[in-house]
Motif scaffolding. Structure first.
Motif, PDB file in Angstrom:
ATOM      1  N   PHE A  96       3.947  13.949   2.968  1.00 29.48           N
ATOM      2  CA  PHE A  96       4.621  12.832   3.095  1.00 29.48           C
ATOM      3  C   PHE A  96       4.126  11.623   2.400  1.00 29.48           C
ATOM      4  CE2 PHE A  96       7.039  14.018   6.854  1.00 29.48           C
ATOM      5  CZ  PHE A  96       6.384  14.957   7.174  1.00 29.48           C
ATOM      6  N   PRO A 149      -3.230  -1.042   9.516  1.00 29.28           N
ATOM      7  CA  PRO A 149      -2.526   0.038   8.680  1.00 29.28           C
ATOM      8  C   PRO A 149      -2.659  -0.692   7.283  1.00 29.28           C
ATOM      9  CG  PRO A 149      -1.325  -0.871  10.576  1.00 29.28           C
ATOM     10  CD  PRO A 149      -2.392  -1.647  10.566  1.00 29.28           C
ATOM     11  N   LEU A 197      -4.760  12.391   5.315  1.00 29.77           N
ATOM     12  CA  LEU A 197      -4.751  11.573   4.195  1.00 29.77           C
ATOM     13  C   LEU A 197      -5.141  12.172   3.105  1.00 29.77           C
ATOM     14  CD1 LEU A 197      -3.912   8.570   3.165  1.00 29.77           C
ATOM     15  CD2 LEU A 197      -6.199   7.975   3.371  1.00 29.77           C
ATOM     16  N   THR A 253       1.034  -1.166   0.048  1.00 30.27           N
ATOM     17  CA  THR A 253      -0.031  -0.172   0.129  1.00 30.27           C
ATOM     18  C   THR A 253       0.669   1.126  -0.062  1.00 30.27           C
ATOM     19  OG1 THR A 253      -1.685  -1.154   1.317  1.00 30.27           O
ATOM     20  CG2 THR A 253      -1.757   1.116   1.261  1.00 30.27           C
ATOM     21  N   PHE A 266      -5.204  11.141  12.439  1.00 34.84           N
ATOM     22  CA  PHE A 266      -4.296  11.849  13.265  1.00 34.84           C
ATOM     23  C   PHE A 266      -4.834  12.761  14.241  1.00 34.84           C
ATOM     24  CE2 PHE A 266      -0.274   9.911  12.366  1.00 34.84           C
ATOM     25  CZ  PHE A 266      -0.490   9.326  10.895  1.00 34.84           C
ATOM     26  N   GLY A 267      -4.167  12.949  15.400  1.00 31.44           N
ATOM     27  CA  GLY A 267      -4.437  13.904  16.120  1.00 31.44           C
ATOM     28  C   GLY A 267      -3.631  15.245  15.882  1.00 31.44           C
ATOM     29  N   PHE A 309       2.645  12.446  17.822  1.00 32.54           N
ATOM     30  CA  PHE A 309       1.295  12.385  17.269  1.00 32.54           C
ATOM     31  C   PHE A 309       0.638  10.831  17.559  1.00 32.54           C
ATOM     32  CE2 PHE A 309       0.852  15.984  14.700  1.00 32.54           C
ATOM     33  CZ  PHE A 309       2.163  16.351  14.404  1.00 32.54           C
ATOM     34  N   GLN A 317       0.503  17.740   5.521  1.00 31.96           N
ATOM     35  CA  GLN A 317       0.431  18.496   6.811  1.00 31.96           C
ATOM     36  C   GLN A 317       0.808  19.780   7.050  1.00 31.96           C
ATOM     37  OE1 GLN A 317       3.989  17.141   9.430  1.00 31.96           O
ATOM     38  NE2 GLN A 317       2.632  17.167  11.277  1.00 31.96           N
ATOM     39  N   TYR A 374       0.123  11.817   2.373  1.00 29.31           N
ATOM     40  CA  TYR A 374      -0.429  12.730   3.394  1.00 29.31           C
ATOM     41  C   TYR A 374       0.132  13.984   3.365  1.00 29.31           C
ATOM     42  CZ  TYR A 374      -1.900   8.836   6.527  1.00 29.31           C
ATOM     43  OH  TYR A 374      -2.429   7.406   7.017  1.00 29.31           O
ATOM     44  N   GLY A 421      -1.759  17.579  12.582  1.00 32.06           N
ATOM     45  CA  GLY A 421      -1.457  16.440  12.146  1.00 32.06           C
ATOM     46  C   GLY A 421      -1.421  16.069  10.658  1.00 32.06           C
ATOM     47  N   PRO A 422      -0.898  14.973  10.049  1.00 36.15           N
ATOM     48  CA  PRO A 422      -1.298  14.616   8.980  1.00 36.15           C
ATOM     49  C   PRO A 422      -2.604  14.284   8.415  1.00 36.15           C
ATOM     50  CG  PRO A 422       0.709  13.691   9.804  1.00 36.15           C
ATOM     51  CD  PRO A 422      -0.172  14.104  10.926  1.00 36.15           C
ATOM     52  N   ASN A 448       2.984  -1.931   9.663  1.00 38.41           N
ATOM     53  CA  ASN A 448       2.864  -0.689  10.051  1.00 38.41           C
ATOM     54  C   ASN A 448       3.532  -0.072   9.123  1.00 38.41           C
ATOM     55  OD1 ASN A 448       1.894  -1.310  12.758  1.00 38.41           O
ATOM     56  ND2 ASN A 448       4.160  -2.013  13.246  1.00 38.41           N
ATOM     57  N   LEU A 449       3.083   1.189   9.139  1.00 41.74           N
ATOM     58  CA  LEU A 449       3.348   2.443   7.977  1.00 41.74           C
ATOM     59  C   LEU A 449       4.860   2.822   8.060  1.00 41.74           C
ATOM     60  CD1 LEU A 449       0.183   4.590   7.696  1.00 41.74           C
ATOM     61  CD2 LEU A 449       0.796   2.797   6.308  1.00 41.74           C
ATOM     62  N   MET A 470      12.250  14.996   9.478  1.00 45.36           N
ATOM     63  CA  MET A 470      12.111  13.692   9.460  1.00 45.36           C
ATOM     64  C   MET A 470      10.662  13.304   9.190  1.00 45.36           C
ATOM     65  SD  MET A 470      14.996  12.230  10.264  1.00 45.36           S
ATOM     66  CE  MET A 470      14.540  10.653  10.847  1.00 45.36           C
ATOM     67  N   GLY A 471      10.338  12.096   8.812  1.00 40.94           N
ATOM     68  CA  GLY A 471       8.982  11.596   8.637  1.00 40.94           C
ATOM     69  C   GLY A 471       8.491  11.198  10.196  1.00 40.94           C
ATOM     70  N   PHE A 492       7.209   5.991   6.888  1.00 39.74           N
ATOM     71  CA  PHE A 492       6.876   7.300   6.367  1.00 39.74           C
ATOM     72  C   PHE A 492       8.225   7.860   5.631  1.00 39.74           C
ATOM     73  CE2 PHE A 492       2.883   8.887   7.613  1.00 39.74           C
ATOM     74  CZ  PHE A 492       2.354   8.162   8.639  1.00 39.74           C
ATOM     75  N   GLY A 493       7.991   8.592   4.441  1.00 37.18           N
ATOM     76  CA  GLY A 493       9.131   9.234   4.042  1.00 37.18           C
ATOM     77  C   GLY A 493       9.478  10.472   4.719  1.00 37.18           C
ATOM     78  N   LYS A 494      10.594  11.204   4.407  1.00 34.66           N
ATOM     79  CA  LYS A 494      10.986  12.367   5.107  1.00 34.66           C
ATOM     80  C   LYS A 494      10.043  13.743   4.903  1.00 34.66           C
ATOM     81  CE  LYS A 494      15.549  10.725   6.497  1.00 34.66           C
ATOM     82  NZ  LYS A 494      16.992  11.085   6.370  1.00 34.66           N
ATOM     83  N   GLN A 527       3.141   0.718   2.970  1.00 33.16           N
ATOM     84  CA  GLN A 527       2.772  -0.560   4.277  1.00 33.16           C
ATOM     85  C   GLN A 527       3.318  -1.726   3.543  1.00 33.16           C
ATOM     86  OE1 GLN A 527      -0.247  -2.644   3.908  1.00 33.16           O
ATOM     87  NE2 GLN A 527      -0.259  -3.615   5.770  1.00 33.16           N
TER      88      GLN A 527
END
Lengths: 114, 114
Positions: A88, B98, A45, A31, B105-106, B90, A37, A35, A42-43, A101-102, B41-42, A104-106, A92
């Motif tokens: 971002f 996932p 989707l 997947t 996200f919060g 977060f 931000q 996202y 928060g991010p 778990n996900l 960073m992500g 993330f890129g930077k 997955q």
């Protein structure tokens, strides 16, 4: 562990321009997610991709899940000022367990050209 | 429907102090997550939970503990804060695993450890 390389790190946009960013991985993902931000938030989707080769649009945003399952890109057409923020990618891997778990890129920071 | 809420929004700690960050969601989600985000960073996964009473380690769990005594709450604890734990934290939740479902996200908690 799995890592994502996201590029470019930052870019300046002028209203009306098209924008393109991408993510690559050394591992296969099942997947890909994109996202956005905004500062102090928060991010959120934007687009989710579940199948290799899939091309999905959300308004002016278009994203593709690479055929090799190791990359994805996001395009923004006719950018507007509210597009500024940090984008971002997230991938997955295998279903279940910690591999699900996900990762993330930077991030790619979009700013307005001065 | 407030979605995902986090308290506090900001906190400053001295090295060695302890604190607990609270995450609450009102969407009846099974899965909850704690991430940290550092400049440039992500997001990196600290711990996660796949249901009430369960917790599991993520990518960067050292120095943190979590508890999920109630389905709607996910607590992140720092027993002895260190400057390296200065970050934005977060919380997120999802109904399904996932990749199979959107993570919401919060707004984040900005923590500074002096």
């Amino acid at each position: 562990g799995q890592q994502l390389n996201q590029s470019p790190q930052s870019m300046f946009i002028q209203e009306g321009e098209d924008v393109s960013m991408n993510c690559t991985s050394s591992s296969i993902f099942n997947t890909w997610l994109w996202y956005k931000q905004d500062p102090g938030e928060g991010p959120v989707l934007l687009i989710a991709l579940y199948k290799a080769g899939e091309l999905t649009s959300n308004g002016r945003l278009t994203a593709q899940f690479g055929i090799t399952r190791k990359d994805s890109f996001l395009n923004i057409s006719a950018s507007i000022p509210s597009d500024v923020g940090i984008y971002f990618c997230a991938g997955q891997g295998s279903w279940g367990g910690s591999q699900g778990n996900l990762i993330f890129g930077k991030g790619t920071k979009l700013s307005v050209k001065p | 429907n407030a979605g995902v809420t986090q308290t506090p929004k900001f906190r400053v700690l001295k090295t060695g102090q302890s604190m607990t960050l609270l995450c609450a969601q009102d969407m009846n989600h099974e899965y909850m997550y704690w991430y940290r985000q550092d400049p440039g960073m992500g997001l990196r996964l600290i711990h996660y939970s796949v249901g009430e009473g369960t917790t599991a380690k993520g990518e960067v769990p050292d120095g943190y503990n979590v508890s999920r005594l109630k389905k709607q709450n996910f607590l992140l604890g720092l027993e002895s804060a260190a400057p390296s734990q200065t970050s934005v934290y977060f919380c997120a939740s999802s109904y399904l695993a996932p990749g199979a479902d959107t993570q919401y996200f919060g707004p984040g908690t900005r923590l500074t450890v002096l």
